[in-house]
Design a protein around this motif. Structure first.
Motif, mmCIF file in Angstrom:
data_model
loop_
_atom_site.group_PDB
_atom_site.id
_atom_site.type_symbol
_atom_site.label_atom_id
_atom_site.label_comp_id
_atom_site.label_asym_id
_atom_site.label_seq_id
_atom_site.Cartn_x
_atom_site.Cartn_y
_atom_site.Cartn_z
ATOM 1 N N PHE A 6 0.815 -1.211 0.000
ATOM 2 C CA PHE A 6 0.000 0.000 0.000
ATOM 3 C C PHE A 6 0.844 1.254 0.000
ATOM 4 O O PHE A 6 0.513 2.227 -0.648
ATOM 5 C CB PHE A 6 -0.954 0.029 1.190
ATOM 6 N N CYS A 7 1.920 1.228 0.764
ATOM 7 C CA CYS A 7 2.794 2.389 0.759
ATOM 8 C C CYS A 7 4.161 1.995 1.285
ATOM 9 O O CYS A 7 4.306 1.019 2.015
ATOM 10 C CB CYS A 7 2.211 3.545 1.567
ATOM 11 N N ASN A 8 5.135 2.745 0.831
ATOM 12 C CA ASN A 8 6.506 2.591 1.292
ATOM 13 C C ASN A 8 7.061 4.010 1.332
ATOM 14 O O ASN A 8 7.365 4.592 0.293
ATOM 15 C CB ASN A 8 7.301 1.707 0.338
ATOM 16 N N THR A 9 7.152 4.576 2.530
ATOM 17 C CA THR A 9 7.555 5.977 2.661
ATOM 18 C C THR A 9 9.041 6.159 2.973
ATOM 19 O O THR A 9 9.450 7.264 3.334
ATOM 20 C CB THR A 9 6.726 6.699 3.740
ATOM 21 N N ILE A 10 9.840 5.114 2.834
ATOM 22 C CA ILE A 10 11.275 5.263 3.042
ATOM 23 C C ILE A 10 11.803 6.134 1.899
ATOM 24 O O ILE A 10 11.691 5.749 0.728
ATOM 25 C CB ILE A 10 11.982 3.899 3.091
ATOM 26 N N PRO A 11 12.340 7.310 2.204
ATOM 27 C CA PRO A 11 12.679 8.263 1.145
ATOM 28 C C PRO A 11 13.850 7.861 0.244
ATOM 29 O O PRO A 11 13.889 8.258 -0.914
ATOM 30 C CB PRO A 11 12.982 9.561 1.892
ATOM 31 N N ALA A 12 14.790 7.093 0.757
ATOM 32 C CA ALA A 12 15.927 6.663 -0.067
ATOM 33 C C ALA A 12 15.479 5.473 -0.923
ATOM 34 O O ALA A 12 15.151 4.415 -0.379
ATOM 35 C CB ALA A 12 17.104 6.272 0.816
ATOM 36 N N PRO A 13 15.433 5.627 -2.235
ATOM 37 C CA PRO A 13 14.895 4.576 -3.106
ATOM 38 C C PRO A 13 15.558 3.210 -2.932
ATOM 39 O O PRO A 13 14.858 2.197 -2.877
ATOM 40 C CB PRO A 13 15.113 5.120 -4.520
ATOM 41 N N ASP A 14 16.878 3.162 -2.850
ATOM 42 C CA ASP A 14 17.561 1.871 -2.705
ATOM 43 C C ASP A 14 17.204 1.192 -1.388
ATOM 44 O O ASP A 14 16.969 -0.013 -1.342
ATOM 45 C CB ASP A 14 19.078 2.038 -2.805
ATOM 46 N N ARG A 15 17.165 1.983 -0.326
ATOM 47 C CA ARG A 15 16.817 1.440 0.996
ATOM 48 C C ARG A 15 15.367 0.967 1.018
ATOM 49 O O ARG A 15 15.046 -0.091 1.535
ATOM 50 C CB ARG A 15 17.045 2.504 2.066
ATOM 51 N N GLY A 16 14.477 1.789 0.449
ATOM 52 C CA GLY A 16 13.062 1.430 0.402
ATOM 53 C C GLY A 16 12.828 0.141 -0.356
ATOM 54 O O GLY A 16 12.059 -0.723 0.073
ATOM 55 N N LYS A 17 13.513 -0.006 -1.473
ATOM 56 C CA LYS A 17 13.377 -1.220 -2.285
ATOM 57 C C LYS A 17 13.929 -2.433 -1.542
ATOM 58 O O LYS A 17 13.326 -3.510 -1.553
ATOM 59 C CB LYS A 17 14.098 -1.044 -3.611
ATOM 60 N N ALA A 18 15.067 -2.271 -0.864
ATOM 61 C CA ALA A 18 15.668 -3.381 -0.123
ATOM 62 C C ALA A 18 14.763 -3.851 1.009
ATOM 63 O O ALA A 18 14.597 -5.057 1.233
ATOM 64 C CB ALA A 18 17.038 -2.981 0.415
ATOM 65 N N VAL A 19 14.149 -2.909 1.726
ATOM 66 C CA VAL A 19 13.239 -3.274 2.821
ATOM 67 C C VAL A 19 11.996 -3.955 2.255
ATOM 68 O O VAL A 19 11.529 -4.972 2.780
ATOM 69 C CB VAL A 19 12.874 -2.035 3.670
ATOM 70 N N GLN A 20 11.475 -3.430 1.175
ATOM 71 C CA GLN A 20 10.293 -4.030 0.545
ATOM 72 C C GLN A 20 10.591 -5.469 0.102
ATOM 73 O O GLN A 20 9.804 -6.379 0.368
ATOM 74 C CB GLN A 20 9.882 -3.178 -0.650
ATOM 75 N N GLN A 21 11.731 -5.696 -0.527
ATOM 76 C CA GLN A 21 12.108 -7.037 -0.948
ATOM 77 C C GLN A 21 12.312 -7.963 0.252
ATOM 78 O O GLN A 21 11.968 -9.143 0.193
ATOM 79 C CB GLN A 21 13.376 -6.986 -1.803
ATOM 80 N N ALA A 22 12.841 -7.429 1.343
ATOM 81 C CA ALA A 22 13.036 -8.230 2.556
ATOM 82 C C ALA A 22 11.696 -8.679 3.131
ATOM 83 O O ALA A 22 11.554 -9.830 3.554
ATOM 84 C CB ALA A 22 13.818 -7.435 3.592
ATOM 85 N N VAL A 23 10.716 -7.780 3.135
ATOM 86 C CA VAL A 23 9.388 -8.139 3.645
ATOM 87 C C VAL A 23 8.768 -9.224 2.769
ATOM 88 O O VAL A 23 8.234 -10.219 3.267
ATOM 89 C CB VAL A 23 8.471 -6.901 3.728
ATOM 90 N N LEU A 24 8.841 -9.048 1.463
ATOM 91 C CA LEU A 24 8.269 -10.038 0.543
ATOM 92 C C LEU A 24 8.963 -11.392 0.687
ATOM 93 O O LEU A 24 8.296 -12.435 0.690
ATOM 94 C CB LEU A 24 8.363 -9.537 -0.897
ATOM 95 N N ALA A 25 10.273 -11.388 0.833
ATOM 96 C CA ALA A 25 11.002 -12.637 1.031
ATOM 97 C C ALA A 25 10.622 -13.289 2.354
ATOM 98 O O ALA A 25 10.516 -14.517 2.446
ATOM 99 C CB ALA A 25 12.512 -12.383 0.976
ATOM 100 N N GLY A 26 10.412 -12.473 3.376
ATOM 101 C CA GLY A 26 10.004 -13.006 4.676
ATOM 102 C C GLY A 26 8.642 -13.679 4.629
ATOM 103 O O GLY A 26 8.422 -14.709 5.266
ATOM 104 N N ILE A 27 7.733 -13.110 3.861
ATOM 105 C CA ILE A 27 6.403 -13.732 3.705
ATOM 106 C C ILE A 27 6.530 -15.017 2.909
ATOM 107 O O ILE A 27 5.876 -16.013 3.212
ATOM 108 C CB ILE A 27 5.419 -12.746 3.043
ATOM 109 N N GLY A 28 7.375 -15.009 1.904
ATOM 110 C CA GLY A 28 7.637 -16.219 1.125
ATOM 111 C C GLY A 28 6.540 -16.541 0.123
ATOM 112 O O GLY A 28 5.643 -15.739 -0.132
#
Length: 87
Positions: A6-28
């Protein structure tokens, strides 16, 4: 798997993408019939991450990650996995 970020407000694009990918990987990998809704916030007044997840069977989880160790994508992935593996 139906996953909505729904949203990802981490302003640094690389960091935001890395956190988003980590969450998705954690869900599996999940069945296509499941719906997952994810919100990732970095409040303007602090340097923490707040991650909220809603999933099947009324699953709701949120956690605040503070500091470099907790904000590392590997740490986030492991915490999300621990929280969602039994769903």
């Amino acid at each position: 798997m139906a996953v909505s970020i729904f949203c990802n407000t981490i302003p640094a694009p690389d960091r935001g993408k890395a956190v988003q990918q980590a969450v998705l990987a954690g869900i599996g990998t999940r069945p296509e019939s499941e719906t997952w809704k994810i919100q990732i916030f970095e409040p303007q007044s602090s340097t923490e991450y707040v991650i909220k997840i809603e999933g099947p069977n009324d699953f709701k989880w949120d956690r605040t990650f503070v500091g470099p160790e907790e904000e590392a994508p590997e740490f986030i992935c492991n915490e999300v996995h621990s929280a969602t593996q039994s769903i």
